[in-house]
Design a protein around this motif. Structure first.
Motif, mmCIF file in Angstrom:
data_model
loop_
_atom_site.group_PDB
_atom_site.id
_atom_site.type_symbol
_atom_site.label_atom_id
_atom_site.label_comp_id
_atom_site.label_asym_id
_atom_site.label_seq_id
_atom_site.Cartn_x
_atom_site.Cartn_y
_atom_site.Cartn_z
ATOM 1 N N SER A 4 6.502 1.283 -4.103
ATOM 2 C CA SER A 4 5.845 2.482 -4.626
ATOM 3 C C SER A 4 4.440 2.615 -4.066
ATOM 4 O O SER A 4 4.001 3.710 -3.690
ATOM 5 N N LEU A 5 3.714 1.502 -4.000
ATOM 6 C CA LEU A 5 2.361 1.525 -3.452
ATOM 7 C C LEU A 5 2.373 1.839 -1.965
ATOM 8 O O LEU A 5 1.499 2.571 -1.473
ATOM 9 N N ILE A 6 3.343 1.326 -1.242
ATOM 10 C CA ILE A 6 3.477 1.642 0.181
ATOM 11 C C ILE A 6 3.712 3.140 0.353
ATOM 12 O O ILE A 6 3.088 3.780 1.202
ATOM 13 N N ALA A 7 4.600 3.712 -0.448
ATOM 14 C CA ALA A 7 4.878 5.147 -0.360
ATOM 15 C C ALA A 7 3.620 5.952 -0.666
ATOM 16 O O ALA A 7 3.317 6.935 0.026
ATOM 17 N N ALA A 8 2.872 5.542 -1.684
ATOM 18 C CA ALA A 8 1.642 6.256 -2.043
ATOM 19 C C ALA A 8 0.645 6.222 -0.892
ATOM 20 O O ALA A 8 0.069 7.262 -0.519
#
Length: 88
Positions: free
Chosen positions: A52-56
């Motif tokens: 999720s953090l990578i996508a953000a």
């Protein structure tokens, strides 16, 4: 302040669309499957944090430096945790 997986997912969706990317394109850029992006944007609470953090970050959401961030002054409104899910 983001208070739920649904709000986080909506923000990722908004930023992805600003980039003009499809969910498939974002998934390719993040090294994940399209199903993960669909679940993330729909606010699935069990999405993996790291992905999720990578996508953000990939769509340009600035998550800030948590180590240097000063905590905000507490207010009565901050004590209202009614937005949190309740587990029995």
């Amino acid at each position: 302040m983001i208070r739920s997986a649904a709000e986080f997912g909506a923000l990722v969706r908004e930023y992805r669309k600003k980039q003009g990317w499809t969910q498939t394109q974002l998934a390719e850029r993040c090294g994940t499957g399209e199903r993960f992006i669909v679940d993330l944007e729909n606010g699935k609470p069990s999405c993996q944090l790291e992905k999720s953090l990578i996508a953000a970050r990939t769509v340009g959401i600035d998550l800030g430096d948590l180590k240097s961030a000063a905590p905000p002054a507490a207010t009565e409104a901050d004590d209202d945790l009614g937005y949190l899910p309740r587990f029995s």
